[in-house]
Design an enzyme around this catalytic site. Structure first.
Site, PDB file in Angstrom:
ATOM      1  N   CYS A  98       0.814  -1.223   0.000  1.00 62.73           N
ATOM      2  CA  CYS A  98       0.000   0.000   0.000  1.00 62.73           C
ATOM      3  C   CYS A  98       0.849   1.277   0.000  1.00 62.73           C
ATOM      4  O   CYS A  98       1.481   1.590  -1.003  1.00 62.73           O
ATOM      5  CB  CYS A  98      -0.993  -0.030   1.153  1.00 62.73           C
ATOM      6  SG  CYS A  98      -2.425   1.012   0.835  1.00 62.73           S
ATOM      7  N   ARG A 135     -12.769   6.471  -0.955  1.00 65.93           N
ATOM      8  CA  ARG A 135     -11.577   5.648  -0.803  1.00 65.93           C
ATOM      9  C   ARG A 135     -11.888   4.261  -1.351  1.00 65.93           C
ATOM     10  O   ARG A 135     -13.062   3.864  -1.447  1.00 65.93           O
ATOM     11  CB  ARG A 135     -11.182   5.543   0.689  1.00 65.93           C
ATOM     12  CG  ARG A 135     -10.635   6.828   1.245  1.00 65.93           C
ATOM     13  CD  ARG A 135     -10.222   6.660   2.721  1.00 65.93           C
ATOM     14  NE  ARG A 135      -9.082   5.752   2.886  1.00 65.93           N
ATOM     15  CZ  ARG A 135      -7.814   6.120   2.748  1.00 65.93           C
ATOM     16  NH1 ARG A 135      -7.531   7.350   2.392  1.00 65.93           N
ATOM     17  NH2 ARG A 135      -6.837   5.260   2.934  1.00 65.93           N
ATOM     18  N   HIS A 197      -3.718  -5.382   2.439  1.00 65.84           N
ATOM     19  CA  HIS A 197      -3.460  -5.512   3.870  1.00 65.84           C
ATOM     20  C   HIS A 197      -4.131  -6.802   4.340  1.00 65.84           C
ATOM     21  O   HIS A 197      -4.617  -7.606   3.539  1.00 65.84           O
ATOM     22  CB  HIS A 197      -4.103  -4.332   4.623  1.00 65.84           C
ATOM     23  CG  HIS A 197      -3.535  -2.998   4.276  1.00 65.84           C
ATOM     24  ND1 HIS A 197      -2.283  -2.587   4.682  1.00 65.84           N
ATOM     25  CD2 HIS A 197      -4.063  -1.979   3.566  1.00 65.84           C
ATOM     26  CE1 HIS A 197      -2.068  -1.345   4.245  1.00 65.84           C
ATOM     27  NE2 HIS A 197      -3.115  -0.960   3.558  1.00 65.84           N
TER      28      HIS A 197
HETATM   29  N1  GLN Z   1      -1.946   7.015   2.139  1.00 71.98           N
HETATM   30  C1  GLN Z   1      -2.100   6.137   0.990  1.00 71.98           C
HETATM   31  C2  GLN Z   1      -3.513   6.253   0.370  1.00 71.98           C
HETATM   32  O1  GLN Z   1      -4.442   6.681   1.021  1.00 71.98           O
HETATM   33  C3  GLN Z   1      -1.829   4.688   1.384  1.00 71.98           C
HETATM   34  C4  GLN Z   1      -2.787   4.171   2.455  1.00 71.98           C
HETATM   35  C5  GLN Z   1      -2.351   2.844   3.054  1.00 71.98           C
HETATM   36  O2  GLN Z   1      -1.147   2.543   3.154  1.00 71.98           O
HETATM   37  N2  GLN Z   1      -3.351   2.060   3.517  1.00 71.98           N
HETATM   38  O3  GLN Z   1      -3.696   5.853  -0.789  1.00 71.98           O
END
Ligand code: GLN
Length: 256
Positions: A98, A135, A197
């Site tokens: 990520c 998101r 994740h």
């Molecule tokens: N900050 C990055 C995003 O929002 C990665 C987020 C994360 O590592 N879960 O895309």
């Protein structure tokens, strides 16, 4: 193949900063799967200001983090960039998850429009469409060269692969790199980047073993067959995650 007495040395980058959503579980899974085979898994935590000497390691891990954490490590990661590129070009296996994955590309344009430089391991860029954008959150199922891979994603950034990058997998359930081209993650030599994740390795033993196998090959210069483990628990966790993803994707209409 008797693997007792062998060793792999794992560099865990920024575990104190980039460890969102339990990515530390990837180290726990590698340690368990090595120890069960009599392989020593030596993990060195490397954070901001610490040196990274490629010759001292056989596998590199970095987890995820919010935009704020990514900004915190970016300058130090850029400083380590040439050494990490040397490691990747020497076929050291890498798992970047990520936020760490995004910064292993060329750059990440964060939710405020700020540019966070990456180290260009993967030919890709990531752009966060802004704080009002949805998101990419939810369960993920991928088709990959390692078989079906399951996990969980939670990212705002949208990642776009360049001509020099190939996807880690194809999205079966979930959003993936950008919720539009069906790609997820990226691969270059033995480096793997993914949004998954979960953490990703405990429920995907084939991927964990592939990384261990590549780390042993990097260390000893030959193919070393891993004795099989009783993966009944891991398989149940994998099947359960896959079933949850299928059920939830039926319940949640795809985002346009
Ligand atoms: N900050 C990055 C995003 O929002 C990665 C987020 C994360 O590592 N879960 O895309």
């Amino acid at each position: 193949m008797d693997t007792s007495g062998l060793q792999i040395r794992v560099a865990h980058l920024y575990p104190d900063v980039m460890n969102i959503y339990g990515d530390r579980g990837n180290v726990i899974a590698l340690r368990y799967r090595c120890r069960a085979r009599g392989i020593e898994c030596a993990v060195v935590e490397i954070t901001i200001g610490d040196p990274f000497v490629p010759a001292e390691f056989d596998l590199l891990l970095v987890g995820g983090g919010q935009d704020r954490e990514q900004r915190r490590i970016a300058d130090d990661l850029v400083e380590k960039g040439p050494a990490i590129r040397d490691a990747v070009e020497s076929d050291m296996p890498v798992l970047a998850v990520c936020g760490g994955f995004q910064l292993f590309g060329h750059r990440y344009v964060d939710h405020q429009g700020g540019i966070i430089p990456g180290i260009g391991i993967f030919d890709l860029e990531t752009h966060h469409p802004g704080p009002r954008a949805d998101r990419s959150i939810g369960d993920v199922v991928l088709e990959t060269d390692f078989g079906e891979i399951v996990g969980f994603e939670n990212h705002g950034g949208r990642t776009y692969l360049g001509p020099g990058a190939v996807p880690f997998g194809t999205v079966v359930r979930g959003f993936g790199n950008n919720a539009s081209d069906g790609s997820e993650g990226a691969r270059y030599r033995n480096a793997i980047g993914t949004y998954l994740h979960g953490s990703v390795l405990p429920k995907n033993p084939a991927l964990a073993d592939a990384l261990i196998h590549l780390a042993l090959r990097h260390r000893y210069g030959r193919e070393i067959e891993l004795p099989p483990l009783d993966d009944a628990t891991e398989s149940r966790a994998h099947s359960s995650a896959s079933a949850v993803a299928a059920r939830r994707s039926r319940e949640t209409p795809a985002r346009s």
